[in-house]
Structure formats: structure tokens, C-alpha cells
Design a protein around this motif. Structure first.
Motif, mmCIF file in Angstrom:
data_model
loop_
_atom_site.group_PDB
_atom_site.id
_atom_site.type_symbol
_atom_site.label_atom_id
_atom_site.label_comp_id
_atom_site.label_asym_id
_atom_site.label_seq_id
_atom_site.Cartn_x
_atom_site.Cartn_y
_atom_site.Cartn_z
ATOM 1 N N THR A 189 35.103 44.978 43.518
ATOM 2 C CA THR A 189 36.178 44.024 43.265
ATOM 3 C C THR A 189 35.501 42.684 43.059
ATOM 4 N N TYR A 192 37.458 40.983 36.872
ATOM 5 C CA TYR A 192 38.260 41.985 36.156
ATOM 6 C C TYR A 192 37.446 43.248 35.874
ATOM 7 N N THR B 149 43.781 42.769 45.183
ATOM 8 C CA THR B 149 42.364 42.778 45.551
ATOM 9 C C THR B 149 41.701 44.134 45.344
ATOM 10 N N ASN B 150 42.447 45.114 44.820
ATOM 11 C CA ASN B 150 41.909 46.470 44.701
ATOM 12 C C ASN B 150 41.358 46.933 46.050
ATOM 13 N N VAL B 161 39.869 54.089 45.714
ATOM 14 C CA VAL B 161 40.438 52.825 46.183
ATOM 15 C C VAL B 161 41.839 52.628 45.595
ATOM 16 N N ARG B 163 42.761 51.105 43.027
ATOM 17 C CA ARG B 163 42.674 51.394 41.589
ATOM 18 C C ARG B 163 42.940 52.861 41.253
ATOM 19 N N LEU B 197 43.664 46.634 34.473
ATOM 20 C CA LEU B 197 43.193 45.257 34.295
ATOM 21 C C LEU B 197 43.829 44.324 35.327
ATOM 22 N N GLY B 200 43.093 44.194 41.001
ATOM 23 C CA GLY B 200 41.849 43.495 41.335
ATOM 24 C C GLY B 200 41.712 42.130 40.681
ATOM 25 N N SER B 201 42.738 41.683 39.960
ATOM 26 C CA SER B 201 42.627 40.387 39.282
ATOM 27 C C SER B 201 43.101 39.237 40.182
ATOM 28 N N GLU B 202 43.424 39.530 41.417
ATOM 29 C CA GLU B 202 43.658 38.521 42.449
ATOM 30 C C GLU B 202 44.696 37.475 42.043
ATOM 31 N N THR B 204 45.435 36.263 39.198
ATOM 32 C CA THR B 204 45.074 35.317 38.130
ATOM 33 C C THR B 204 45.600 35.740 36.762
ATOM 34 N N LEU B 205 46.027 37.000 36.626
ATOM 35 C CA LEU B 205 46.512 37.483 35.325
ATOM 36 C C LEU B 205 48.016 37.684 35.320
ATOM 37 N N GLU B 418 35.277 45.346 48.018
ATOM 38 C CA GLU B 418 36.712 45.483 48.242
ATOM 39 C C GLU B 418 37.418 44.229 48.737
ATOM 40 N N HIS B 419 36.681 43.246 49.251
ATOM 41 C CA HIS B 419 37.371 42.026 49.719
ATOM 42 C C HIS B 419 37.808 41.141 48.563
ATOM 43 N N GLY B 420 37.098 41.208 47.461
ATOM 44 C CA GLY B 420 37.398 40.343 46.329
ATOM 45 C C GLY B 420 36.589 39.058 46.372
ATOM 46 N N ILE B 421 36.794 38.234 45.351
ATOM 47 C CA ILE B 421 36.013 37.014 45.177
ATOM 48 C C ILE B 421 36.795 35.808 45.700
ATOM 49 N N ILE B 459 38.452 33.505 41.605
ATOM 50 C CA ILE B 459 37.435 34.355 40.963
ATOM 51 C C ILE B 459 36.436 33.490 40.186
#
Lengths: 469, 469
Positions: A189, A192, B149-150, B161, B163, B197, B200-202, B204-205, B418-421, B459
């Protein structure tokens, strides 16, 4: 050949070597088509056979600078016309990039070039007791093509599709930039998921030049069970119960009466089904159980038999290994059987698996209504229905296909489960899909391919209908 | 409060109702933060609590027209600061959209609103013998946050996961447009995979307002095995063999000595490990086998025991169910244990699983070099390493974290598994990731969110460093 083309050929030869640029009569007919029944063949201005990611990047950079369309080709076994080149474009054939770069036994991955075939990878993984489980029914298909179309196949019910197996890519954007995505790991993660975005994009976003593929322990034991049912409805109703049973079949196919007759007769298969059952059965389920412990396969086969009896199966045939393999093999060739029988179009769509009965009933109404023959089989566990349409009149056929695809969408489905859209199904997608979603896809394409050279006109046209004059 | 803010609150109240717009002191501190240790809290201009997809779309449309940043929030259990609002922005809290809309037993899916928690879904699926298998370790987490955050967790080694489980989404783009992606089916190839897509895009999309989730048969039997090893190297070396064995563990965790001591003492766990083993063991494996047939679990546990012996385990403890569950539970709380012990940062990165030994050796060098304590545990089967960094000096800590993340990337890994950015790891991603890839992500964001209002600065920053003055 125009002067421009000759100049182009010279320039391309400087990038990949003169031996690897074909123009004019040197372009074999195979390069002009795939296996789609309704997509016209096109001869490209040039065929280019790069030998490395760097050469692919150089070719794409050149094409972007010159505004020349680029179409990627693996083995040409696609069913939607996605690898048919543009007449004024170049075809990038991956036949020279056919190396398995690595079988990594500690991380359980293979790293392959796009021209590697499924047969080649199967041979290499078998030696290590591993399997790459995507088997779309054509072993000469290339991994690059599989990535481009998100290939599925019979074993997707257990293992998922190409999308589930690709952990990373090296790819060349429409700008000529080379990106690597993902890696030898099963999750991340970190921004994207570009890997997933490129998979299934049919060469319109990027050209994959290397792929990291997940490998699985190879099953050592298996059983193939054939179950005839009186009606297609009963078959369809049985599917959710089998999926929910926890038996995790590797294959769970439905085959209708006509398709079963075609498949078995074309393969010369004699499955030992008594005539009275053949006379009564309108549809069949084929179920394969696989594992690594023989006794568990036996137990599970018994449990499956009991479940199928409760679900109304007329009888149950546990096929000997050779007959089981022959039936699965014949089922994989269903496309060729339908083609040989004169099918005018072949479609593959997906609906929620529980909607299969209602969907097939709707198809029957459309077929009857238009005096068409529509028969099929499918990856029942996935709700993935494959239909052969016999209708000689192109206008009527187009109407029939449009209606049966829309009937699937109306039940919550999608236009293609695994064949892709290409050019063959583009008009149907445009008619059925939300225009806002297609516009978003167009904007995403621009992010990858600002000059619009990568497989233009595949999946969707560059401008939405509203923008047309 | 400025006049502008008051006007905004009035306008927002017209969209979602005055009771569901909070400003000023009515904004509880919980809305200003998540669980990231290094991300500062921010109080938003307003908290908005929409009750439907239409209301979310109205709020986002309003925000786009007014250039107001929008941050989505589920339960606020994230670890990367991705749901911390902007001071001049609005926080869209999904607490009112907390309904499980459907448990579809025939298609084996759940349809949920984003505010549904994992605990709520687990309760609902359990009643039907089904399971949603993503368990990131915090049952109060929301599905919307998990999608953003997937989310992964311990069971990802078997089930994948978030996803792998999300089949479709309803989501609101930065334009305010509402799109539905995917459906109640497990595969499709009908244009770009927008579902994947957005996952996991937190935030932002797009803002996900509904999700279709895959459900699985719920295991009825299980065994928890604890295996101490003399060295962490031996543990790491054992992992590929266990993954390759075909035993398909549901959980395959490594826990280092310090983490094990912290986990067991904070939970008051007594696992019956003799003192001489405790004195010798520097690391542990925790393996859970699950299934629906008790005798198979017993056989597989025996096979696993033999394999672990061959791989150098000092001993083997098959824990009674209550102790097994307590250990897994304590492991899930490792974050809280580390936080309580004073960890200054917590990171989660992924490397190819076979690289774990080399990676942990590199981490030890960095820790020793900077007089930091870096300890951890991880989802070993996935190559997903979780590290707690104890280093009081913020500048040194930032250097340590940067170096240990880069060491992972150098071994073919990624910054987060897995935590994300979020905002917490953004600077590290910017330093480590290919700038061309980040630029592509920026262009993709523009396709979804042309005015840049959705979680800006999460991100990546809106402009690449080269574009800064």
C-alpha cells in the motif's frame, strides 16, 4: 509503400536492427489479425520485433514523437481484436522476448518476458512442483497477452484470474518512460496500484515488458466429476451451493446440451453416459477437485456426490483420469468447436453467479425472438457465461449480441469476463457502460499516453460521442 | 470562526441537515487525528456527516466549486495520518452510513456502507457460517477505511488483503460524479479496473460510499502452533518452506524476542514455555491452521510439526484454543503494546519474503549505528515486516526510519505493506520512489479530481519537487 513509411522503417531499424523490422510483403498474415470472429484484419505499416525493454522504450519514444499508433502482440490468440494493428501504425511483436528470466523458489514467483507462452511456463514450473494456475484454454497464449486481457479460464474459480497472479510489471508508458511496478511480494500500500491498472488495459496504457507472476504448489491428485441435470435451471441453481460448500473445486463448468454434443463429438469422447440419461439431460456440470492428499480427494468427491444428488443431478460420473483430462481438454477447445460449427460470434460476459438461471432464460427469449441459435457453456462458479451466436445476418447478429450483453448488464453483470473489449465489443461497451466511467478511463489513458499512440480505438474511442462533431 | 466558515456551514447544512454539520468547539478531538504516532492533529473547518451517497456527492460537488479540501474518515484507526483533515478543509465522517445493506448468500457477498465496522460485519457473517477474512488487528476499523488503505493483517497470507476481497464500489469522484465499479462477480475485463485503482488510494481519488465484499466459508476448526527458534535468521529461513508446503496457514507470523516479551506480559499470557527455552529462543513463529474438517487439521498440525523440526525449531507448542486465541489477540495488539512501551514511530514495510533475513540484518546494523532500539514482528508469509522504532531524537529517528525503509526498497520491497503512506510516510516515499511513477500518480489523480480537493497532500504532494520554486 510511401516514402514516409520507408523513412520510418529505416529509423525503426536503427532502434531494433534491420532484421527485426518487417514492412510490405514481408509481413505475414498472422500479424494482421487475432482470433476474434468479427474484427477485420489490418496490415500495419511495419512490424517491429524488439529484443529488450530498452528497445521497446526506444520504439515507443519514436512513435510518440512521430504520432504513429503502436499495437502490442503476443501470440495473437485474443478473441476481441485488441492486437490487430492500425493500417498506419506499427505492430510491436514480442516473439523475441520469450525468456523465463527466473523461477524463484524461495519467493514462489516466476519472472517472465511477455512472449513466454503458458505452455512454456507450465513446463518450467512443473519441474519444481509448482503451477501458474491461469489456464484460459489456449496454451500457446503469451503471458504478455494474458496480462493485457486479464485472462481467466476454468481454474479461476479457485485461483482467480491473471489479475490475482501478477505481482509486478516492467512497462513502457506512451511517453516511452519505463516504470517498474510492484515486486516479488503479495501486497503493498504505497500509492496507487499501477500493476492492477495496467492489467486488462489491452495495450492502451502501457506495454508490459516483464512480469512477476505468483506460483502455487502444484496439485498432485485430482478427480473429475460429470453430473447431468434435467434442466439448465437446476444446474444454475446448484452452483452457489457448490461454491459455498467449501470443497473449493479447481474447475466448475456448466455445459449445455448442444455444446456438450459438439464438444464430445468433435473430440471423439465417449464418457459412458447411458442413452436414457443423454435423452433426459439438458445440461451438465463438470467439477474438478484437486489437492495433494489422495484420501482427501476421495472424501471430497464422496461429499460432492452427495451434495449433487441433493441438488437434483440425474446421475454422477467420476471419470477415470484420462477421460477427465480429455473432457477438460475438449471443453477448453469449445471455442474452436463452435467456430468449426459455423458460429458467427462468440461472446463472454459475466453476471452474478446466482443470476445465471435468470440470465440464460433472458438469452433464450432473445434467441427465439430473433430466430437465432445461442448456445454455450461457462465458468459457472465465476458467473462467466460463454455464448456462441449462430445468426448469419450481420445486422440481426449485432442486435442479438447487443441485447444479450445488455441483459447481462441489467442483471448486474459486465460486458466481458475475460476476453476483453478490444475492437470487437467496443460498440457494445459504449452503448451499455456509464458514459462518465468511459470518460474517466479516457482521462486515465491520457495520464499514461498523452499523445494517444497506444492501441488507439481499443476498448473505447478517443473522444466520447458527445465530443464528436 | 470567520464569516466564510459560517457561510460554508450554512451551505453544508442545506446539503446534509444542520444536525450533521459540526464547527468550532462542537468538533470533538477524535475528528482531528488518527493513530499515527508522528502526524500532527488538525481541526477542520467543519465536520460533515452525510447520510447517503447523494449527500456525499452534494458535499463533494460543493467543495469542488468552493475549492475546499475534503478528507474522508471512517473509525480513525489508521496509522499513517490519511484521515487527518486540513485546517481549512472539511472532514466527511461516515459514522451515519453504517448499514450492512445486504448479506447475499447466493453470491457470497456482503454489500456495506463505509461506516460499517469489521466487528459488525463479523457478527453478521458469523450467523451464516461465512467470514470476511481481512483482519487488520483492529475490529473497530471501518470498511471504508479498510478500502482506502487496502488493509491487510494476519490472515492475508491465506486470503489476501482488502484488494482481494472488494468486488465493486460506489464512489464519488472529486467532480462530485457518482460511479459504480465492478459488481457481485469475481472477475471482469471490461475496461480499466477502477475498483482496484480506488482501493488503497487513501481518499485522494474518490470517496467510497458502498462496497461489495467477497465472503468465504467460515472455518470451524483450527490449531495454533507456537515454535521458538534460536535465531531470527532460522525463523526467516523457515518461512518459504512453510508457504511452499501447501499447508495454507491462515496465520504465519514471526515475533522477535523483545516483542514476544512485550506482547505476552502486557496480555498477562502464560504459554507454558519452559524457562530454558525462553532463555535460548530469540524469535518465534506463530502458525494457525484452519479448516472445516477436524481430522485434517490434526493431520496438518502433525505435518507442520515435523516440518518445523526439520527447519530447526527448538520445540513446538500446540496451544489450547483459548491460549491460541489469546496469543493471536495479543499479537493483534502489538501496536498498542509498542505504543505503551514508548515507541516513537511504527513502520510497516514489505520485502520479498525470502529477503526477510537479510533485511532484518540490515535493520540491526542501522539500529546499532544510531543507538536506536528497533524491534518487531510481522506477517512473515507476506514479507510484511512491522517495526517499532525507539529513538527519542526526532531528527535521528527520521534518519533511522528513512534508512530502514530504503534498505527494504533496496531488497526489492515497498515502503508500506498495509498501513499506507498518508502524511506520515509521504516524505520517505518521495525520497525512495521513482519520481516518474509519482508523477504518473499525480496525473491519475487529476483524472479523478481535477480541482485537487480530495485529501490533498496525502501519499504525495500536488507538485513534484522539480516544480517547486
Amino acid at each position: 509503400m510511401t516514402t514516409t513509411t520507408i523513412d520510418h522503417a529505416t529509423e525503426l531499424a536503427a532502434l531494433v536492427g534491420a532484421d527485426h523490422v518487417l514492412v510490405g510483403d514481408a509481413i505475414n498474415d498472422d500479424y494482421t489479425r487475432d482470433e476474434a470472429l468479427t474484427s477485420p484484419a489490418h496490415r500495419p505499416a511495419a512490424v517491429v520485433r524488439p529484443g529488450s525493454t530498452e528497445e521497446v522504450a526506444a520504439v515507443v519514444t519514436w512513435a510518440a514523437a512521430n504520432g504513429v499508433p503502436v499495437t502490442a502482440r503476443g501470440s495473437g490468440t485474443g478473441l476481441s481484436g485488441a492486437c490487430i494493428p492500425q493500417p498506419d501504425g506499427i505492430l510491436v511483436s514480442f516473439e523475441r522476448m520469450d525468456q523465463i528470466l527466473e523461477i524463484d523458489l524461495r519467493n514462489h514467483v516466476a519472472v517472465v518476458q511477455p512472449g513466454v507462452t503458458l505452455a512454456q511456463l507450465d513446463e518450467a514450473t512443473k519441474a519444481h512442483g509448482l503451477i501458474y494456475p491461469v489456464q484460459p484454454g489456449e496454451n500457446s497464449a503469451s503471458l504478455g497477452g494474458n496480462v493485457a486481457t486479464n485472462a481467466g479460464g476454468m481454474r479461476a474459480v479457485r485461483y482467480g484470474v491473471t489479475r490475482s497472479q501478477v505481482l509486478g510489471l516492467t512497462c513502457v508508458l506512451g511517453t516511452g518512460e519505463v516504470l517498474t511496478t510492484g515486486g516479488k511480494f503479495v501486497k503493498a500500500t504505497s500509492g496507487y496500484d499501477l500493476t492492477q491498472l495496467v492489467i486488462g488495459s489491452e495495450g492502451t496504457l502501457a506495454l508490459a515488458t516483464e512480469a512477476i507472476l505468483r506460483l502455487h504448489p502444484r496439485p498432485t491428485h485430482g478427480a473429475t466429476v460429470l453430473a447431468p441435470f434435467t434442466t439448465l435451471d437446476e444446474v444454475a441453481a446448484a452452483i452457489p451451493h457448490i461454491v459455498g460448500s467449501g470443497l473449493q473445486p479447481s474447475i466448475l463448468e456448466y455445459i449445455d446440451l448442444v455444446s456438450m454434443a459438439g464438444i464430445t463429438s468433435s473430440a471423439g469422447l465417449e464418457l459412458g453416459i447411458p442413452q436414457e440419461i443423454k435423452d433426459t439431460a439438458l445440461a451438465y456440470l463438470v467439477i474438478v477437485l484437486e489437492g495433494t492428499v489422495a484420501s482427501r480427494i476421495e472424501e471430497d468427491t464422496a461429499a460432492l456426490g452427495q451434495l449433487l444428488g441433493e441438488l437434483g443431478a440425474l446421475d454422477l460420473y467420476v471419470l477415470p483420469p484420462s477421460a477427465g483430462a480429455a473432457l477438460v481438454d475438449a471443453r477448453e477447445k469449445a471455442f474452436w468447436t463452435a467456430k468449426a460449427l459455423g458460429a458467427n460470434d462468440i461472446i463472454d460476459l459475466v453476471v452474478p453467479r446466482a443470476e445465471i438461471p435468470g440470465y440464460l432464460a433472458a438469452v433464450k427469449v432473445i434467441a427465439d425472438d430473433t430466430a437465432s441459435l445461442v448456445v454455450g457453456c461457462g465458468h459457472a462458479g465465476d458467473g462467466n457465461v460463454h455464448l456462441s451466436v449462430f445468426q448469419g445476418d450481420p445486422a440481426v447478429r449485432s442486435d442479438v449480441v447487443g441485447r444479450i450483453l445488455r441483459a447481462g448488464a441489467d442483471l448486474g453483470g459486465a460486458v466481458s469476463g475475460e476476453h476483453g473489449i478490444g475492437t470487437a465489443k467496443k460498440a457494445y461497451l459504449a452503448a451499455i457502460e456509464d458514459p462518465a466511467k468511459l470518460d474517466l478511463m479516457r482521462r486515465i489513458k491520457v495520464a499514461f499516453d498523452p499523445t494517444g499512440i497506444l492501441n488507439p480505438g481499443v476498448i473505447f474511442d478517443a473522444t466520447s460521442p458527445a465530443e464528436h462533431p
